[in-house]
Motif scaffolding. Structure first.
Motif, mmCIF file in Angstrom:
data_model
loop_
_atom_site.group_PDB
_atom_site.id
_atom_site.type_symbol
_atom_site.label_atom_id
_atom_site.label_comp_id
_atom_site.label_asym_id
_atom_site.label_seq_id
_atom_site.Cartn_x
_atom_site.Cartn_y
_atom_site.Cartn_z
ATOM 1 N N VAL A 207 0.808 -0.964 -0.190
ATOM 2 C CA VAL A 207 0.107 -0.037 -0.057
ATOM 3 C C VAL A 207 1.034 1.429 -0.048
ATOM 4 O O VAL A 207 2.029 1.307 0.850
ATOM 5 C CB VAL A 207 -0.902 -0.108 1.280
ATOM 6 C CG1 VAL A 207 -0.308 -0.082 2.437
ATOM 7 C CG2 VAL A 207 -2.101 0.974 1.099
ATOM 8 N N VAL A 208 0.431 2.118 -0.812
ATOM 9 C CA VAL A 208 1.111 3.668 -0.761
ATOM 10 C C VAL A 208 0.766 4.475 0.446
ATOM 11 O O VAL A 208 -0.672 4.688 0.466
ATOM 12 C CB VAL A 208 0.991 4.104 -1.971
ATOM 13 C CG1 VAL A 208 1.788 5.682 -1.901
ATOM 14 C CG2 VAL A 208 1.569 3.559 -3.070
ATOM 15 N N VAL A 209 1.359 5.034 1.126
ATOM 16 C CA VAL A 209 1.201 5.884 2.163
ATOM 17 C C VAL A 209 0.423 6.995 1.792
ATOM 18 O O VAL A 209 0.963 7.731 1.010
ATOM 19 C CB VAL A 209 2.248 6.319 3.233
ATOM 20 C CG1 VAL A 209 1.650 7.126 4.390
ATOM 21 C CG2 VAL A 209 3.046 5.003 3.755
ATOM 22 N N PRO A 210 -0.694 7.326 2.297
ATOM 23 C CA PRO A 210 -1.459 8.721 1.594
ATOM 24 C C PRO A 210 -0.782 9.924 2.192
ATOM 25 O O PRO A 210 0.064 9.675 3.248
ATOM 26 C CB PRO A 210 -2.769 8.419 2.171
ATOM 27 C CG PRO A 210 -2.614 7.537 3.505
ATOM 28 C CD PRO A 210 -1.909 6.614 3.123
ATOM 29 N N PRO A 211 -1.272 11.040 1.464
ATOM 30 C CA PRO A 211 -0.646 12.321 2.090
ATOM 31 C C PRO A 211 -0.669 12.486 3.581
ATOM 32 O O PRO A 211 0.054 13.350 3.871
ATOM 33 C CB PRO A 211 -1.394 13.391 1.206
ATOM 34 C CG PRO A 211 -1.727 12.507 0.114
ATOM 35 C CD PRO A 211 -2.192 11.451 0.469
ATOM 36 N N SER A 212 -1.499 12.237 4.212
ATOM 37 C CA SER A 212 -1.729 12.125 5.576
ATOM 38 C C SER A 212 -0.679 11.708 6.517
ATOM 39 O O SER A 212 -0.505 12.002 7.790
ATOM 40 C CB SER A 212 -3.119 11.874 5.920
ATOM 41 O OG SER A 212 -3.234 10.414 6.217
ATOM 42 N N GLY A 213 -0.053 10.813 5.886
ATOM 43 C CA GLY A 213 1.002 9.763 6.772
ATOM 44 C C GLY A 213 0.313 8.788 7.497
ATOM 45 O O GLY A 213 1.087 8.056 8.293
ATOM 46 N N ASN A 214 -1.186 8.807 7.505
ATOM 47 C CA ASN A 214 -1.767 7.873 8.452
ATOM 48 C C ASN A 214 -2.506 6.634 7.503
ATOM 49 O O ASN A 214 -3.155 6.931 6.509
ATOM 50 C CB ASN A 214 -2.831 8.621 9.410
ATOM 51 C CG ASN A 214 -2.464 9.682 10.089
ATOM 52 O OD1 ASN A 214 -1.273 9.573 10.434
ATOM 53 N ND2 ASN A 214 -3.084 10.602 9.903
ATOM 54 N N ILE A 215 -2.289 5.480 8.003
ATOM 55 C CA ILE A 215 -2.924 4.493 7.344
ATOM 56 C C ILE A 215 -3.308 3.356 8.308
ATOM 57 O O ILE A 215 -2.659 3.021 9.269
ATOM 58 C CB ILE A 215 -2.066 3.792 6.348
ATOM 59 C CG1 ILE A 215 -2.573 2.709 5.386
ATOM 60 C CG2 ILE A 215 -0.697 3.071 6.907
ATOM 61 C CD1 ILE A 215 -3.504 3.556 4.213
ATOM 62 N N SER A 216 -4.610 2.612 8.020
ATOM 63 C CA SER A 216 -5.325 1.494 8.740
ATOM 64 C C SER A 216 -5.159 0.573 7.776
ATOM 65 O O SER A 216 -5.606 0.552 6.778
ATOM 66 C CB SER A 216 -6.432 1.893 9.311
ATOM 67 O OG SER A 216 -6.414 2.799 10.413
ATOM 68 N N ILE A 217 -4.778 -0.709 8.210
ATOM 69 C CA ILE A 217 -4.780 -1.989 7.582
ATOM 70 C C ILE A 217 -5.546 -3.046 8.456
ATOM 71 O O ILE A 217 -5.045 -3.117 9.609
ATOM 72 C CB ILE A 217 -3.429 -2.374 7.329
ATOM 73 C CG1 ILE A 217 -2.715 -1.461 6.601
ATOM 74 C CG2 ILE A 217 -3.350 -3.839 6.415
ATOM 75 C CD1 ILE A 217 -1.142 -1.550 6.576
ATOM 76 N N GLU A 218 -6.648 -3.635 7.787
ATOM 77 C CA GLU A 218 -7.555 -4.441 8.780
ATOM 78 C C GLU A 218 -7.830 -5.674 7.906
ATOM 79 O O GLU A 218 -8.075 -5.805 6.625
ATOM 80 C CB GLU A 218 -8.496 -3.632 9.076
ATOM 81 C CG GLU A 218 -9.827 -4.546 9.980
ATOM 82 C CD GLU A 218 -10.685 -3.628 10.475
ATOM 83 O OE1 GLU A 218 -11.650 -4.120 11.291
ATOM 84 O OE2 GLU A 218 -10.913 -2.293 10.050
ATOM 85 N N THR A 219 -7.939 -6.825 8.641
ATOM 86 C CA THR A 219 -8.452 -8.014 8.237
ATOM 87 C C THR A 219 -9.754 -8.347 8.528
ATOM 88 O O THR A 219 -9.919 -8.237 9.786
ATOM 89 C CB THR A 219 -7.464 -9.170 8.080
ATOM 90 O OG1 THR A 219 -7.144 -9.518 9.542
ATOM 91 C CG2 THR A 219 -6.040 -8.946 7.108
#
Length: 378
Positions: A207-219
């Protein structure tokens, strides 16, 4: 006379049953396309212990021998299953390379199959090579009897290895970005997760980190899937030189996983691996999503100021409501690539050269804060 006939009958059955009791008498398995097409019925009645005990269960005894020729794909599953009405209910499975007398154990399994039976998954084997197989009973207290054994080909998921990781597109919520994948036929690739060293059979994503610098990854669990317990790891770096930056077992729904990351570098590519909890966990389909609430179209603000951009969607010009507080503006596309940077911008950003699509306007403020707004170019 009747006792003599009975003894002769039992002796004959024992000799027939034990014909593959030694490596030299190994029964050849025909490779199928699934368990049923490759399955034969065999027995360990009358078998004795031959060779070294399995690495995964030193108490295993009374083994019978089989062999199989690796198909052109190099991918092979070898599986035992219980036969209805049989008293044999707990197997151990070993697979060897080499020749009788000079065998090397390459795989061992106790309970990865159905109930207490065994399943070995092999990939990257040399086509045309003969592998030897042992079916053992769990220990001396386990009853002997008939069982089914099968060797069959399979096609592992394309993202079974890091180099073939599937890109995820970050969305605004789990539901907006969710996709369904499977870990059927996978093998372990890479170092086990720090939060669960027994995790197995992982598949890969990026996944490419979005401009906010925040990312959630969930299964999450997929409907009607037998896969019910995941482990999730996230890495920085590149395949072959990855560094684990986060690991989670059960922070998601049920026994599934959720990782929330902040302060990541916008535009950086993160690698994600989804594992099953341990070797005894069933494989199957699962849901996965990468998302960031900051990706939704919104007004950004803090306690002292509000900045708006308009119109949104825009055609050629995007206006900033209070440019006096803005030090610079950068425009990032949906893949996280910076396409334009403007130092000391005017209140009207000239963006006519951009292609139609979604963009993120990141405003660096004079006070050091950063504001990111999702925009749409018509």
């Amino acid at each position: 006379m009747k006792k003599l006939l009975l003894c002769l009958l039992l002796l004959t059955i024992t000799l027939i049953n034990a014909q593959n009791d030694e490596c030299s008498g190994a029964t050849l398995l025909t490779v199928g396309t699934d368990f049923t097409s490759g399955a034969i019925t065999s027995t360990n009645v009358g078998a004795t212990t031959d060779g070294n005990p399995p690495a995964c269960n030193s108490d295993a005894v009374d083994n019978t021998w089989f062999k199989v020729v690796v198909p052109a794909s190099g991918n092979l599953k070898i599986e035992t299953q219980e036969l209805t009405g049989s008293s044999f209910d707990d197997s151990v499975l070993t697979v060897y390379s080499g020749a009788c007398g000079t065998l090397t154990e390459i795989a061992c399994d106790d309970d990865s199959g159905q109930d207490f039976f065994s399943l070995v998954t092999l990939t990257g084997q040399a086509p045309g090579t003969t592998l030897y197989i042992n079916v053992w009973k769990y220990d001396s207290d386990t009853d002997s009897g008939e069982f089914q054994i099968s060797a069959y080909q399979f096609q592992p998921p394309t993202n079974d290895n890091c180099s073939q990781a599937i890109p995820l597109t970050a969305g605004t919520t789990f539901d907006a970005a969710v996709s369904t994948f499977s870990n059927e036929g996978t093998t372990i690739d890479g170092t086990p997760p720090s939060c669960q060293v027994d995790a197995a059979d992982n598949v890969w994503f990026t996944v490419v980190v979005p401009p906010s610098g925040n990312i959630s990854i969930e299964t999450r669990e997929a409907s009607n899937s037998s896969f019910t317990d995941s482990v999730l790891t996230v890495y920085s770096g590149t395949c072959g030189s990855l560094t684990e930056i986060e690991c989670d077992d059960d922070d998601g729904e049920g026994s599934f996983s959720l990782i929330n990351l902040t302060g990541q570098t916008p535009g950086a590519t993160l690698y994600i691996s989804v594992w099953k909890y341990e070797s005894d966990t069933d494989n199957g389909e699962f849901q996965i999503a990468a998302y960031d609430a900051a990706l939704s179209t919104h007004e950004v603000s803090n306690s002292t100021q509000k900045i708006q951009v308009s119109p949104n969607p825009f055609t050629d010009v995007l206006n900033i409501s209070d440019v006096s507080k803005v030090e610079s503006a950068s425009i990032t596309d949906a893949l996280g690539r910076v396409v334009k940077t403007i130092e000391k911008p005017s209140s009207s950003l000239q963006l006519g050269e951009l292609k139609t699509g979604v963009y993120f306007v990141t405003l660096k403020m004079n006070d050091g804060t950063v504001k990111t707004i999702k925009t749409v170019k018509k």
